[in-house]
Scaffold this active site. Structure first.
Site, PDB file in Angstrom:
ATOM      1  N   LYS A  94      24.314  67.639  47.680  1.00 27.97           N
ATOM      2  CA  LYS A  94      24.873  67.676  49.103  1.00 27.97           C
ATOM      3  C   LYS A  94      26.570  68.274  49.064  1.00 27.97           C
ATOM      4  O   LYS A  94      26.943  68.071  47.906  1.00 27.97           O
ATOM      5  CB  LYS A  94      24.857  66.237  49.654  1.00 27.97           C
ATOM      6  CG  LYS A  94      24.966  66.261  51.210  1.00 27.97           C
ATOM      7  CD  LYS A  94      23.665  66.343  51.847  1.00 27.97           C
ATOM      8  CE  LYS A  94      23.740  65.961  53.361  1.00 27.97           C
ATOM      9  NZ  LYS A  94      22.471  66.147  54.035  1.00 27.97           N
ATOM     10  N   GLY A 194      23.513  59.088  69.204  1.00 25.50           N
ATOM     11  CA  GLY A 194      23.758  60.408  68.791  1.00 25.50           C
ATOM     12  C   GLY A 194      22.582  61.399  69.332  1.00 25.50           C
ATOM     13  O   GLY A 194      21.441  61.557  68.799  1.00 25.50           O
TER      14      GLY A 194
HETATM   15  P1  NAD Z   1      24.452  66.809  65.347  1.00 30.90           P
HETATM   16  O1  NAD Z   1      25.957  67.255  64.850  1.00 30.90           O
HETATM   17  O2  NAD Z   1      24.028  67.880  65.906  1.00 30.90           O
HETATM   18  O3  NAD Z   1      24.463  65.705  66.219  1.00 30.90           O
HETATM   19  C1  NAD Z   1      25.208  64.177  66.190  1.00 30.90           C
HETATM   20  C2  NAD Z   1      25.583  63.724  67.374  1.00 30.90           C
HETATM   21  O4  NAD Z   1      26.161  62.394  67.144  1.00 30.90           O
HETATM   22  C3  NAD Z   1      26.797  64.716  68.092  1.00 30.90           C
HETATM   23  O5  NAD Z   1      26.312  64.797  69.509  1.00 30.90           O
HETATM   24  C4  NAD Z   1      27.768  63.770  67.914  1.00 30.90           C
HETATM   25  O6  NAD Z   1      28.743  63.743  69.106  1.00 30.90           O
HETATM   26  C5  NAD Z   1      27.176  62.260  67.960  1.00 30.90           C
HETATM   27  N1  NAD Z   1      28.190  61.277  67.498  1.00 30.90           N
HETATM   28  C6  NAD Z   1      28.903  61.379  66.344  1.00 30.90           C
HETATM   29  N2  NAD Z   1      29.468  59.949  66.224  1.00 30.90           N
HETATM   30  C7  NAD Z   1      28.939  59.320  67.195  1.00 30.90           C
HETATM   31  C8  NAD Z   1      29.243  57.902  67.514  1.00 30.90           C
HETATM   32  N3  NAD Z   1      29.890  57.213  66.708  1.00 30.90           N
HETATM   33  N4  NAD Z   1      28.289  57.215  68.426  1.00 30.90           N
HETATM   34  C9  NAD Z   1      27.510  58.110  69.080  1.00 30.90           C
HETATM   35  N5  NAD Z   1      27.433  59.437  68.796  1.00 30.90           N
HETATM   36  C10 NAD Z   1      27.960  59.881  67.820  1.00 30.90           C
HETATM   37  O7  NAD Z   1      23.836  66.269  64.141  1.00 30.90           O
HETATM   38  P2  NAD Z   1      21.954  66.400  63.566  1.00 30.90           P
HETATM   39  O8  NAD Z   1      21.910  67.545  63.189  1.00 30.90           O
HETATM   40  O9  NAD Z   1      21.412  65.912  65.005  1.00 30.90           O
HETATM   41  O10 NAD Z   1      21.925  65.044  62.880  1.00 30.90           O
HETATM   42  C11 NAD Z   1      22.054  63.602  63.110  1.00 30.90           C
HETATM   43  C12 NAD Z   1      21.927  62.838  61.892  1.00 30.90           C
HETATM   44  O11 NAD Z   1      20.652  63.189  61.149  1.00 30.90           O
HETATM   45  C13 NAD Z   1      22.977  63.049  60.734  1.00 30.90           C
HETATM   46  O12 NAD Z   1      23.496  61.912  60.172  1.00 30.90           O
HETATM   47  C14 NAD Z   1      22.355  64.082  59.954  1.00 30.90           C
HETATM   48  O13 NAD Z   1      22.950  63.951  58.621  1.00 30.90           O
HETATM   49  C15 NAD Z   1      20.975  63.341  60.013  1.00 30.90           C
HETATM   50  N6  NAD Z   1      19.917  64.481  59.321  1.00 30.90           N
HETATM   51  C16 NAD Z   1      19.807  65.660  60.108  1.00 30.90           C
HETATM   52  C17 NAD Z   1      18.823  66.597  59.763  1.00 30.90           C
HETATM   53  C18 NAD Z   1      18.776  67.811  60.629  1.00 30.90           C
HETATM   54  O14 NAD Z   1      17.482  68.461  60.334  1.00 30.90           O
HETATM   55  N7  NAD Z   1      19.510  68.219  61.226  1.00 30.90           N
HETATM   56  C19 NAD Z   1      18.138  66.116  58.741  1.00 30.90           C
HETATM   57  C20 NAD Z   1      18.293  64.873  58.046  1.00 30.90           C
HETATM   58  C21 NAD Z   1      19.377  64.095  58.277  1.00 30.90           C
END
Ligand code: NAD
Length: 366
Positions: A94, A194
């Site tokens: 990562k 989120g």
């Molecule tokens: P993203 O950045 O699109 O969305 C994250 C959201 O969380 C944002 O809208 C942000 O405002 C919100 N957020 C941040 N801190 C917060 C808090 N304290 N309380 C409430 N909301 C909060 O990210 P994503 O791509 O949707 O990924 C979300 C999670 O899933 C991350 O932890 C990421 O590592 C994990 N993940 C994502 C993927 C993927 O394919 N995108 C794959 C595996 C894991």
């Protein structure tokens, strides 16, 4: 001796890398710095026994470099187990870029980051994570082939988030089956914390099944946008963890299950996309088990994204991606049953299966 030179004793006290709590015999940690573009990044390669270390790049405004290092160590380790348990021939890695993705990300910075990735000759392959987009990966692709998650128009598998959300949905259904005896989520109250790329897509699956969905986010505009499109409630309270709900779906950042929140939780199931949801895997995993809250290990159920980018390396088609992602349902149920039989936490059961695969491969290689 000048005052800014630390004594050997002071340095020892700091234990910068190998003594970090999150250090878990990582193979390689690369600090990347470029004055001209302002790039400050850390690439963590945890384990490459099963294959090259693949994992996304997160851009985040960390409070300090220790926080960034800790994050990359935890995230890269999680990737090792995610790929291992999903049956992919990939190791765990990562990267984190320190900075505000909205104001500090430039094409020059992304290209410079790509050059650092390239210097590792394929030991680490990057992809998108929080703060990154498919377009950013296209920029990285200009300087290195060791990148996935690029646009479909450029030969990539495209945005992994909808596939991740589908896998989380499958894992959540498996958790419901284990807890309630039925995997139907109709009328279940689900809090999605989120509402980003994955969160919104998860909401769509939940609504299609008739679940009652509440959304929470620190981004007010995002809440309004999602609520204008979907039949959801917006959570406006100050302590989401104390709210009664059937299912809690953490889809923001990690470590939301911690000493402060654990005793407040009033849910039956935790199943979400965020990486590293348990602040302390052992302690908090055990406390959830004692409280009979069914926890679907994050690295198991959020593997849809990595399955999607792996397809770029292995030339899978969409059908195969969906088949493999759907299988998260079976693996999750298998892990719940194994955890129950062995009287261990679901996290321990999942890690044991992942470790068994890595150890088998190690023996084959020796
Ligand atoms: P993203 O950045 O699109 O969305 C994250 C959201 O969380 C944002 O809208 C942000 O405002 C919100 N957020 C941040 N801190 C917060 C808090 N304290 N309380 C409430 N909301 C909060 O990210 P994503 O791509 O949707 O990924 C979300 C999670 O899933 C991350 O932890 C990421 O590592 C994990 N993940 C994502 C993927 C993927 O394919 N995108 C794959 C595996 C894991």
């Amino acid at each position: 001796m000048t005052s800014d030179v630390l004594s050997s004793k002071e340095l020892t006290k700091m234990d910068p890398v190998f003594g970090q709590l999150s250090f878990d015999n990582h193979e390689q940690i690369v600090f990347c710095n470029d004055k001209d573009t302002g790039l400050k990044a850390i690439i963590g390669i945890h384990n490459t026994v099963l294959g090259p270390a693949l994992g996304g790049t997160r851009m985040w405004q960390y409070n300090n470099e220790w926080e960034a290092l800790n994050d990359v160590l935890r995230l890269s380790r999680g990737m090792t187990f995610k790929s291992a348990i999903t049956g992919l021939n990939l190791g765990g890695g990562k990267a984190v870029i320190i900075g505000d993705a909205k104001t500090q990300k430039t094409p020059e910075l992304m290209r410079k980051f790509g050059e650092f990735v390239h210097s590792l000759s394929g030991r680490y392959i990057t992809a998108e994570d929080v703060g990154m987009t498919t377009a950013d990966m296209d920029t990285v692709r200009e300087v290195t082939p060791y990148v996935t998650g690029i646009s479909e128009s450029k030969g990539g598998a495209g945005n992994p988030s909808p596939i991740t959300a589908y896998g989380v949905f499958m894992g959540m259904k498996a958790a419901a089956k284990f807890k309630y005896g039925s995997d139907v989520l109709e009328d279940k109250s689900v809090f999605v914390q989120g509402i980003g790329h994955v969160g919104e897509s998860l909401v769509e699956h939940l609504l299609n099944e008739g679940a009652k969905v509440t959304i929470a986010d620190i981004n007010e505009a995002r809440l309004e946008e999602v609520a204008s499109k979907h039949d959801v409630q917006i959570y406006r309270g100050s302590d989401l963890y104390s709210e009664p709900m059937d299912i809690y779906a953490p889809c923001a950042l990690g470590a939301t299950i911690n000493d402060d929140t654990l005793n407040k939780l009033q849910c039956d199931v935790i199943a979400g996309a965020a990486n590293n949801q348990l602040a302390d895997e052992v302690k908090h995993g055990r406390l959830l088990q004692e409280r009979r809250i069914v926890y679907a290990p994050d690295f198991l159920i959020n593997a849809g994204g990595i399955i999607n980018v792996y397809a770029e390396l292995e030339n899978y088609d969409k059908q195969e991606i969906m088949r493999k992602t759907e299988n998260i349902y079976n693996t999750t149920l298998e892990i719940f049953n194994r955890a129950e039989q062995n009287e261990v936490t679901t996290n321990v059961a999942a890690l044991a299966i992942a470790n068994e695969r890595i150890e088998r491969r190690k023996q084959e290689q020796s």
